[in-house]
Design a protein around this motif. Structure first.
Motif, short mmCIF file in Angstrom:
data_model
loop_
_atom_site.label_atom_id
_atom_site.label_comp_id
_atom_site.label_asym_id
_atom_site.label_seq_id
_atom_site.Cartn_x
_atom_site.Cartn_y
_atom_site.Cartn_z
N ALA A 112 0.84 -1.21 0.00
CA ALA A 112 0.00 0.00 0.00
C ALA A 112 0.87 1.25 0.00
CB ALA A 112 -0.91 0.01 1.22
N VAL A 113 0.34 2.30 -0.61
CA VAL A 113 0.95 3.63 -0.53
C VAL A 113 0.27 4.31 0.65
CG1 VAL A 113 1.25 5.85 -1.68
CG2 VAL A 113 1.36 3.72 -3.01
N VAL A 114 1.06 4.66 1.68
CA VAL A 114 0.51 5.16 2.93
C VAL A 114 1.24 6.45 3.31
CG1 VAL A 114 0.08 4.61 5.37
CG2 VAL A 114 0.17 2.77 3.68
N VAL A 126 -3.78 8.37 5.03
CA VAL A 126 -4.42 7.99 3.77
C VAL A 126 -3.62 6.82 3.20
CG1 VAL A 126 -3.14 9.68 2.38
CG2 VAL A 126 -5.30 8.75 1.53
N ALA A 127 -4.34 5.82 2.67
CA ALA A 127 -3.69 4.64 2.11
C ALA A 127 -4.41 4.23 0.83
CB ALA A 127 -3.72 3.49 3.11
N PHE A 128 -3.63 3.85 -0.17
CA PHE A 128 -4.16 3.34 -1.43
C PHE A 128 -3.56 1.97 -1.67
CE2 PHE A 128 -4.04 7.96 -1.81
CZ PHE A 128 -5.37 8.22 -2.10
N SER A 129 -4.40 1.02 -2.06
CA SER A 129 -3.89 -0.32 -2.33
C SER A 129 -4.72 -0.97 -3.42
CB SER A 129 -3.92 -1.18 -1.06
OG SER A 129 -5.23 -1.30 -0.57
N ARG A 141 -10.90 -11.49 -8.93
CA ARG A 141 -11.50 -10.17 -8.76
C ARG A 141 -10.40 -9.17 -8.42
NH1 ARG A 141 -17.23 -10.92 -6.99
NH2 ARG A 141 -17.83 -12.59 -8.41
N THR A 142 -10.40 -8.07 -9.15
CA THR A 142 -9.49 -6.98 -8.85
C THR A 142 -10.15 -6.08 -7.82
OG1 THR A 142 -8.63 -7.02 -11.09
CG2 THR A 142 -8.29 -4.99 -9.86
N GLN A 143 -9.37 -5.57 -6.89
CA GLN A 143 -9.92 -4.65 -5.90
C GLN A 143 -8.97 -3.47 -5.73
OE1 GLN A 143 -9.97 -5.43 -1.54
NE2 GLN A 143 -12.19 -5.33 -1.81
N ILE A 144 -9.53 -2.28 -5.88
CA ILE A 144 -8.81 -1.04 -5.65
C ILE A 144 -9.42 -0.41 -4.41
CG2 ILE A 144 -8.24 1.22 -6.63
CD1 ILE A 144 -7.10 -1.26 -8.16
N LYS A 145 -8.57 0.07 -3.49
CA LYS A 145 -9.10 0.59 -2.22
C LYS A 145 -8.40 1.88 -1.83
CE LYS A 145 -9.55 -0.83 2.62
NZ LYS A 145 -9.26 -1.92 3.55
#
Length: 191
Positions: A112-114, A126-129, A141-145
């Motif tokens: 994750a980018v945190v 803030v976190a993106f994964s 299944r792809t998951q973007i969060k």
């Protein structure tokens, strides 16, 4: 601490509170709007939503729903906003707390980018994964969060805002929509 947020355009969902009569009213309103599209009756869809309410309450979820995201038709994101309680009062310095929360998130989500940021309501993580989930029968299944964790000034609560989509192409729109909601978060108390 009462909270207010601005939800994304086209959001279809429901607030979850402690009053079951209000929860039932919200569930039936959502059911009336989406049951036909889901191929079920209002009563059946409403009962499904009400069956989820105790679990959402137990997990501190205050708002749950979906909205269209991205440029492709059919890309939908799920938004969940919850409030968790610390077992004891957190440290007075919320910036230090956010730095520790960011480190903990990084240790659990290696890819994750945190980063810590500052929102109008205060410091936050803030976190993106993204990733793939392999389900039975070769279903991938792809998951973007996008997730924000925001400790509140009461020293006992943290808001967790999570937006998830199953479209890798939608990640910029997911990030933007989540940021708009996070930046809109404010205390509902009179100043």
């Amino acid at each position: 601490m009462p909270l207010q947020i601005d939800l994304p355009p086209g959001f279809a969902g429901m607030p979850v509170g402690s009053d079951d009569r209000l929860n039932r009213g919200h569930a039936w309103m959502v059911a009336e709007n989406v049951a036909a599209g889901a191929g079920t009756s209002v009563e059946e869809f409403g009962s499904y939503l009400m069956a989820l309410v105790p679990t959402m309450q137990a997990n501190g979820i205050r708002v749950f729903g979906k909205f269209a995201v991205g440029r492709r038709k059919g890309d939908v994101a799920t938004l969940t906003l919850g409030v968790a309680q610390w077992p004891e009062t957190s440290p007075e310095n919320r910036d230090a707390l956010v730095a520790a929360m960011a480190e903990q998130y990084r240790s659990r989500h290696k890819l994750a980018v945190v980063r810590p940021i500052r929102l109008p309501i205060g410091p936050a993580v803030v976190a993106f994964s993204g990733g793939e989930f392999h389900l039975p029968e070769d279903d991938v299944r792809t998951q973007i969060k996008a997730e924000y964790q925001i400790p509140l000034s009461d020293g006992r609560s943290v808001v967790i805002l999570s937006v998830v989509a199953e479209s890798e192409d939608a990640w910029p729109a997911v990030a933007e929509a989540t940021a708009r909601v996070a930046w809109s978060l404010r205390s509902g108390e009179a100043a």
